[in-house]
Design a protein around this motif. Structure first.
Motif, PDB file in Angstrom:
ATOM      1  N   ARG A 356       0.557  -1.041  -0.026  1.00 37.77           N
ATOM      2  CA  ARG A 356       0.097   0.060   0.030  1.00 37.77           C
ATOM      3  C   ARG A 356       0.961   1.032   0.044  1.00 37.77           C
ATOM      4  O   ARG A 356       1.916   1.356   0.906  1.00 37.77           O
ATOM      5  CB  ARG A 356      -0.813   0.103   1.176  1.00 37.77           C
ATOM      6  N   GLN A 357       0.920   2.157  -0.897  1.00 39.68           N
ATOM      7  CA  GLN A 357       1.510   3.378  -1.031  1.00 39.68           C
ATOM      8  C   GLN A 357       1.057   4.663  -0.767  1.00 39.68           C
ATOM      9  O   GLN A 357      -0.376   4.658  -0.905  1.00 39.68           O
ATOM     10  CB  GLN A 357       2.260   3.300  -2.505  1.00 39.68           C
ATOM     11  N   PHE A 358       1.561   5.346  -0.017  1.00 39.12           N
ATOM     12  CA  PHE A 358       1.016   6.676   0.363  1.00 39.12           C
ATOM     13  C   PHE A 358       2.213   7.671  -0.123  1.00 39.12           C
ATOM     14  O   PHE A 358       3.289   8.006   0.104  1.00 39.12           O
ATOM     15  CB  PHE A 358       1.138   6.664   1.956  1.00 39.12           C
ATOM     16  N   GLY A 368     -11.834  19.143  -7.682  1.00 36.39           N
ATOM     17  CA  GLY A 368     -11.888  17.754  -7.254  1.00 36.39           C
ATOM     18  C   GLY A 368     -11.045  16.890  -7.644  1.00 36.39           C
ATOM     19  O   GLY A 368     -11.185  15.651  -7.642  1.00 36.39           O
ATOM     20  N   THR A 369      -9.756  17.245  -7.959  1.00 33.95           N
ATOM     21  CA  THR A 369      -8.506  16.544  -8.424  1.00 33.95           C
ATOM     22  C   THR A 369      -7.310  16.548  -7.326  1.00 33.95           C
ATOM     23  O   THR A 369      -7.258  17.753  -6.463  1.00 33.95           O
ATOM     24  CB  THR A 369      -8.187  17.133  -9.795  1.00 33.95           C
ATOM     25  N   VAL A 370      -6.660  15.642  -7.130  1.00 36.81           N
ATOM     26  CA  VAL A 370      -5.484  15.647  -6.261  1.00 36.81           C
ATOM     27  C   VAL A 370      -4.201  15.409  -7.240  1.00 36.81           C
ATOM     28  O   VAL A 370      -4.381  14.479  -8.249  1.00 36.81           O
ATOM     29  CB  VAL A 370      -5.683  14.487  -5.138  1.00 36.81           C
ATOM     30  N   ILE A 391      -2.017  10.637  -0.906  1.00 36.72           N
ATOM     31  CA  ILE A 391      -2.516   9.696  -1.760  1.00 36.72           C
ATOM     32  C   ILE A 391      -2.428   8.322  -1.365  1.00 36.72           C
ATOM     33  O   ILE A 391      -1.514   8.032  -1.589  1.00 36.72           O
ATOM     34  CB  ILE A 391      -2.425  10.005  -3.271  1.00 36.72           C
ATOM     35  N   VAL A 392      -3.427   7.506  -1.480  1.00 40.35           N
ATOM     36  CA  VAL A 392      -3.449   5.889  -1.145  1.00 40.35           C
ATOM     37  C   VAL A 392      -3.635   5.351  -2.344  1.00 40.35           C
ATOM     38  O   VAL A 392      -4.832   5.400  -3.108  1.00 40.35           O
ATOM     39  CB  VAL A 392      -4.504   6.044   0.031  1.00 40.35           C
ATOM     40  N   VAL A 393      -2.652   4.432  -2.692  1.00 39.97           N
ATOM     41  CA  VAL A 393      -2.552   3.437  -3.809  1.00 39.97           C
ATOM     42  C   VAL A 393      -2.697   2.183  -3.025  1.00 39.97           C
ATOM     43  O   VAL A 393      -1.795   1.647  -2.404  1.00 39.97           O
ATOM     44  CB  VAL A 393      -1.662   3.502  -4.656  1.00 39.97           C
TER      45      VAL A 393
END
Length: 413
Positions: A356-358, A368-370, A391-393
């Motif tokens: 899990r990447q942060f 509404g974009t990051v 941002i969580v992947v």
């Protein structure tokens, strides 16, 4: 698989959720303490608050104007005003309030007690503002512009329930019902240790091979921001005996020992060497940044210990993922995690599918974009300082296309 093969097989990395749950289990709910309401902002209420008084405590005027008997001005209008004598002034705070006689008016201020015999207030804008007599151009109904005793709070009513986070309105309510102190959950006491013989205090001259120490101040600030009470112990050298001596000296009376650095697989990993066999388990967590982690209870029954990796981004991201929610949960916060929203990714990302990447990001609320800030490397602290979110992947995802919605943790909420 043979027994010898099983003994030498590498352990499966712990998942993020597993390690978060383990860290949370180390911190018991904080006990209740009584604090002045002036120092209760942001604290979590430990017990229900029951009011011993009514709010308002007496009938009072909601307007600057004139206390009257509504029947005396029922016919008043701009074309046919009513004139009444004004024998009394009633400012806020007056305690010897005389009874209103029929056919008269008492000049009254907002919040002042209503005189017996009066049942309405004519607002000053509907009069000539007279002092000895008043000309009334309007006719309030009985009860108009009067705040009744107990219409907000009745004696014996529960005005706040345990678990509420005390903000300015709640502090105001506590004061209004006459409470000088309140029972809240105690702040967790956290000893913050930064290890590394290469570390020097900011403002000092750097010798070759030295760096300014940043993790300690950063993590102490993060503890305080989460609601804890940090004690920062800086510049612990890479010496196991010195580290152990400092722990023996400082561990008493703290709820959590929080370290950064010294937990990887290389040589001179002082934290791992000093805590091995003392109730702390060192694992790899399937996340990036922040894979090497450690947690446990010192010597089995001592304070909780959480060991974070030494790279600054890894350290702070690990704090956000594991330590912050544990601290807040121990204080009874109803929402221990950071607020989570969904936003469209501003650019494509690749990620290791097994972790899990942060990633550091900036949320554009307008569209509404990051967007990612900087590269994902764990030593790039400047980009973390620019980020307002993570941002969580998730695990199992190796690439995310531009425009795809992703999970976003808000860091400034």
């Amino acid at each position: 698989m043979t027994t010898s093969e099983n003994l030498t097989a590498p352990r499966r990395p712990r998942t993020v959720d597993e390690h978060r749950a383990f860290v949370a289990s180390l911190l018991a709910p904080m006990p209740a303490v009584e604090v002045p309401i002036s120092g209760a902002l942001g604290r979590v209420l430990a017990a229900d608050v029951v009011s011993a008084v009514a709010l308002p405590p007496f009938d009072n005027s909601a307007m600057d104007g004139y206390a009257v008997l509504a029947a005396d001005v029922a016919a008043a209008s701009p074309d046919s005003p009513v004139t009444l004598p004004v024998p009394e002034d009633i400012p806020a705070g007056r305690t010897d309030v005389p009874t209103l006689r029929p056919g008269t008016a008492h000049r009254i201020m907002t919040g002042a007690p209503m005189p017996a015999g009066a049942d309405a207030v004519v607002q000053v804008e509907l009069t000539d503002g007279g002092v000895e007599t008043v000309v009334v151009h309007g006719h309030p109904a009985a009860g108009q512009h009067v705040r009744r005793t107990g219409e907000d709070v009745t004696p014996g009513a529960t005005v706040l329930t345990a678990g509420v986070v005390l903000g300015p309105p709640q502090i105001g309510l506590l004061a209004a019902v006459g409470l000088p102190t309140v029972a809240v959950r105690r702040r967790p006491r956290v000893l913050v240790l930064s290890t590394g013989s290469e570390l020097v205090e900011p403002g000092s001259a750097l010798a070759p091979g030295q760096i300014f120490e940043s993790n300690g101040p950063m993590l102490a600030a993060a503890v305080a921001d989460a609601g804890g009470e940090p004690e920062l112990l800086r510049f612990v050298p890479d010496d196991v005996e010195v580290f152990a001596e400092l722990l023996a000296e400082k561990a008493g009376g703290v709820d959590l020992i929080l370290t950064s650095g010294g937990v990887s697989a290389g040589a001179y990993e002082v934290v791992k060497d000093a805590l091995a066999g003392r109730g702390v388990e060192f694992v790899r967590v399937a996340m990036q940044p922040g894979g090497p982690q450690g947690a446990g209870r010192l010597d089995g029954d001592g304070p909780a210990v959480v060991t974070l990796p030494g790279n600054p981004v890894s350290s702070l991201v690990s704090f956000e993922v594991f330590v912050r929610p544990a601290l807040r949960a121990a204080m009874g916060h109803p929402h221990p995690m950071r607020p989570v929203v969904s936003a469209a990714l501003g650019e494509a990302l690749v990620s290791p599918a097994e972790k899990r990447q942060f990633r550091r990001g900036v949320l554009d609320a307008a569209d509404g974009t990051v967007h990612e800030v900087g590269a994902p490397a764990s030593h790039l602290l400047a980009s973390l300082a620019l980020a307002d979110c993570l941002i969580v992947v998730p695990e199992g995802v190796s690439a995310v296309d531009r425009g795809v919605d992703v999970e976003v943790w808000l860091l400034e909420a």
